[in-house]
Write a protein that holds these residues in place. Structure first.
Motif, PDB file in Angstrom:
ATOM      1  N   GLY A  66       0.942  -1.293  -0.068  1.00 23.93           N
ATOM      2  CA  GLY A  66      -0.081  -0.119  -0.064  1.00 23.93           C
ATOM      3  C   GLY A  66       0.673   1.171   0.072  1.00 23.93           C
ATOM      4  N   ILE A  67       0.377   2.105   0.517  1.00 18.17           N
ATOM      5  CA  ILE A  67       1.055   3.605   0.794  1.00 18.17           C
ATOM      6  C   ILE A  67       1.594   3.801   2.174  1.00 18.17           C
ATOM      7  N   GLY A  68       2.769   2.829   2.419  1.00 17.67           N
ATOM      8  CA  GLY A  68       3.267   2.672   3.615  1.00 17.67           C
ATOM      9  C   GLY A  68       2.752   1.681   4.916  1.00 17.67           C
ATOM     10  N   ASP A  69       1.640   1.038   4.205  1.00 15.44           N
ATOM     11  CA  ASP A  69       0.751   0.306   5.391  1.00 15.44           C
ATOM     12  C   ASP A  69       1.515  -0.699   5.898  1.00 15.44           C
ATOM     13  N   LEU A  70       1.071  -1.266   6.739  1.00 13.19           N
ATOM     14  CA  LEU A  70       1.786  -2.716   7.312  1.00 13.19           C
ATOM     15  C   LEU A  70       1.353  -3.551   6.394  1.00 13.19           C
ATOM     16  N   TYR A 105       8.085   1.991  -6.728  1.00 13.09           N
ATOM     17  CA  TYR A 105       7.699   2.826  -5.978  1.00 13.09           C
ATOM     18  C   TYR A 105       8.513   3.818  -5.231  1.00 13.09           C
ATOM     19  N   ALA A 106       9.086   4.616  -6.050  1.00 12.74           N
ATOM     20  CA  ALA A 106       9.955   5.624  -5.754  1.00 12.74           C
ATOM     21  C   ALA A 106       9.538   6.485  -4.851  1.00 12.74           C
ATOM     22  N   SER A 107       8.241   6.922  -4.754  1.00 10.36           N
ATOM     23  CA  SER A 107       7.706   8.102  -3.982  1.00 10.36           C
ATOM     24  C   SER A 107       7.397   7.464  -2.521  1.00 10.36           C
ATOM     25  N   ARG A 108       7.289   5.972  -2.448  1.00 10.46           N
ATOM     26  CA  ARG A 108       7.145   5.740  -0.904  1.00 10.46           C
ATOM     27  C   ARG A 108       7.986   4.586  -0.978  1.00 10.46           C
ATOM     28  N   TRP A 155      20.311   2.199   8.603  1.00 12.19           N
ATOM     29  CA  TRP A 155      21.010   1.735   7.463  1.00 12.19           C
ATOM     30  C   TRP A 155      21.045   2.824   6.536  1.00 12.19           C
ATOM     31  N   SER A 156      22.249   3.308   5.741  1.00  6.74           N
ATOM     32  CA  SER A 156      22.532   4.248   5.028  1.00  6.74           C
ATOM     33  C   SER A 156      21.453   4.181   3.826  1.00  6.74           C
ATOM     34  N   THR A 157      21.310   5.430   3.240  1.00  5.54           N
ATOM     35  CA  THR A 157      20.447   5.547   2.048  1.00  5.54           C
ATOM     36  C   THR A 157      21.301   5.662   0.792  1.00  5.54           C
ATOM     37  N   GLU A 158      22.617   5.623   0.991  1.00  7.60           N
ATOM     38  CA  GLU A 158      23.477   5.601   0.022  1.00  7.60           C
ATOM     39  C   GLU A 158      23.343   4.318  -1.147  1.00  7.60           C
ATOM     40  N   GLY A 159      23.501   4.311  -2.344  1.00 12.43           N
ATOM     41  CA  GLY A 159      23.222   3.269  -3.136  1.00 12.43           C
ATOM     42  C   GLY A 159      21.650   3.223  -3.683  1.00 12.43           C
ATOM     43  N   TYR A 160      20.949   3.686  -3.061  1.00 14.71           N
ATOM     44  CA  TYR A 160      19.647   3.629  -3.544  1.00 14.71           C
ATOM     45  C   TYR A 160      19.177   4.861  -4.428  1.00 14.71           C
ATOM     46  N   THR A 161      18.277   4.837  -5.203  1.00 13.37           N
ATOM     47  CA  THR A 161      17.735   5.823  -6.135  1.00 13.37           C
ATOM     48  C   THR A 161      16.024   5.728  -6.011  1.00 13.37           C
ATOM     49  N   PHE A 162      15.559   6.765  -5.231  1.00 10.68           N
ATOM     50  CA  PHE A 162      14.096   7.187  -4.779  1.00 10.68           C
ATOM     51  C   PHE A 162      13.720   8.415  -4.604  1.00 10.68           C
ATOM     52  N   GLU A 163      12.584   8.799  -4.589  1.00  9.56           N
ATOM     53  CA  GLU A 163      12.305  10.135  -4.272  1.00  9.56           C
ATOM     54  C   GLU A 163      11.895  10.509  -2.796  1.00  9.56           C
ATOM     55  N   HIS A 164      11.368   9.418  -2.286  1.00  9.78           N
ATOM     56  CA  HIS A 164      10.892   9.763  -0.826  1.00  9.78           C
ATOM     57  C   HIS A 164      10.578   8.181   0.099  1.00  9.78           C
ATOM     58  N   SER A 165      11.024   8.187   1.347  1.00  7.01           N
ATOM     59  CA  SER A 165      10.552   6.941   1.917  1.00  7.01           C
ATOM     60  C   SER A 165      10.299   7.636   3.512  1.00  7.01           C
ATOM     61  N   ASP A 166       9.028   7.098   4.006  1.00  4.37           N
ATOM     62  CA  ASP A 166       8.748   7.506   5.372  1.00  4.37           C
ATOM     63  C   ASP A 166       9.682   6.865   6.305  1.00  4.37           C
ATOM     64  N   SER A 167      10.506   5.759   5.889  1.00  8.91           N
ATOM     65  CA  SER A 167      11.385   4.971   6.382  1.00  8.91           C
ATOM     66  C   SER A 167      12.519   5.408   6.936  1.00  8.91           C
ATOM     67  N   VAL A 168      12.955   6.971   6.321  1.00 10.31           N
ATOM     68  CA  VAL A 168      14.194   7.618   6.452  1.00 10.31           C
ATOM     69  C   VAL A 168      13.895   8.535   7.732  1.00 10.31           C
ATOM     70  N   ILE A 169      14.880   8.429   8.715  1.00  8.47           N
ATOM     71  CA  ILE A 169      14.932   9.409   9.797  1.00  8.47           C
ATOM     72  C   ILE A 169      16.567   9.885   9.810  1.00  8.47           C
ATOM     73  N   LEU A 216      16.252  -3.524   1.396  1.00  7.15           N
ATOM     74  CA  LEU A 216      16.635  -4.492   0.478  1.00  7.15           C
ATOM     75  C   LEU A 216      15.694  -4.338  -0.761  1.00  7.15           C
ATOM     76  N   ASP A 217      16.170  -4.073  -1.944  1.00  2.00           N
ATOM     77  CA  ASP A 217      15.288  -4.180  -3.390  1.00  2.00           C
ATOM     78  C   ASP A 217      15.650  -5.420  -3.852  1.00  2.00           C
ATOM     79  N   GLN A 218      14.809  -6.353  -3.757  1.00  2.00           N
ATOM     80  CA  GLN A 218      15.014  -7.787  -4.264  1.00  2.00           C
ATOM     81  C   GLN A 218      14.757  -7.647  -5.703  1.00  2.00           C
ATOM     82  N   ARG A 219      14.048  -6.766  -6.480  1.00  2.00           N
ATOM     83  CA  ARG A 219      13.780  -6.690  -7.682  1.00  2.00           C
ATOM     84  C   ARG A 219      14.810  -5.852  -8.526  1.00  2.00           C
TER      85      ARG A 219
END
Length: 184
Positions: free
Chosen positions: A59-63, A103-106, A129-143, A152-155
């Motif tokens: 979903g949009i950040g849903d469990l 899902y770059a925006s979430r 965990w560092s955000t280096e090495g990833y390409t995305f617009e936004h993640s709620d999981s970044v503090i 991990l991006d298995q795809r």
């Protein structure tokens, strides 16, 4: 000595495979076999003082769970059973899966849900965990410019998974071991 408990939610099986890789690297002396959260009772999770918890993103950040479109029960159904639990003294490291291109925006935004729930119940959260090495617009999981756990991006980046797990475990295992020693 107590062991590390590994619990995961999954729908397609990818999170289960990552949990098995983590268990394989830790070994039977340090960790118990991973368990799908849809097959356990709260007391099974709560018996551990050191935990590694994993979730896919839905979903949009849903469990993940039936309400988020999963085929089986997952974290969404399990979390309410923890209502009122005191997790102080427990140390928890998180891992999450996401697809940064699609899902770059979430990207991996479900991970923050687990983080907040267990933090609010008093657990000490480790394993950023560092955000280096990833390409995305936004993640709620970044503090503070870091993911709240291993992402991990298995795809999009399956070739990086094993090394990321190895490096992350080298970081979190020394932080989990003192909790195990105290519990023994």
């Amino acid at each position: 000595m107590s062991k590390i408990g590994i619990f995961f939610g999954t729908d397609t099986g990818s999170t289960r495979l990552v949990a098995k890789k983590i268990f394989s690297l830790l070994g039977e002396e340090l960790a118990d076999k991973p368990k799908n959260i849809n097959r356990v009772k709260p007391e099974e999770l709560l018996q551990y003082d050191a935990l590694i918890l994993g979730t896919p993103s839905y979903g949009i950040g849903d469990l993940p769970g039936l309400g988020a479109g999963c085929q089986e029960r997952s974290w969404q159904e399990f979390v309410p059973s923890l209502h009122g639990a005191d997790l102080s003294g427990k140390r928890i490291a998180l891992f999450g899966l996401g697809h940064q291109e699609r899902y770059a925006s979430r990207f991996a935004s479900s991970l923050i849900q687990l983080y907040r729930i267990f933090y609010d119940y008093g657990a000490e959260m480790i394993g950023r965990w560092s955000t280096e090495g990833y390409t995305f617009e936004h993640s709620d999981s970044v503090i503070d410019d870091q993911f709240v756990g291993l992402v991990l991006d298995q795809r999009g980046q399956p070739h990086l998974t094993d090394e990321r797990i190895r490096v992350w475990l080298a970081q979190v295992t020394p932080q989990l071991l003192p909790v195990l020693a105290e519990a023994a």
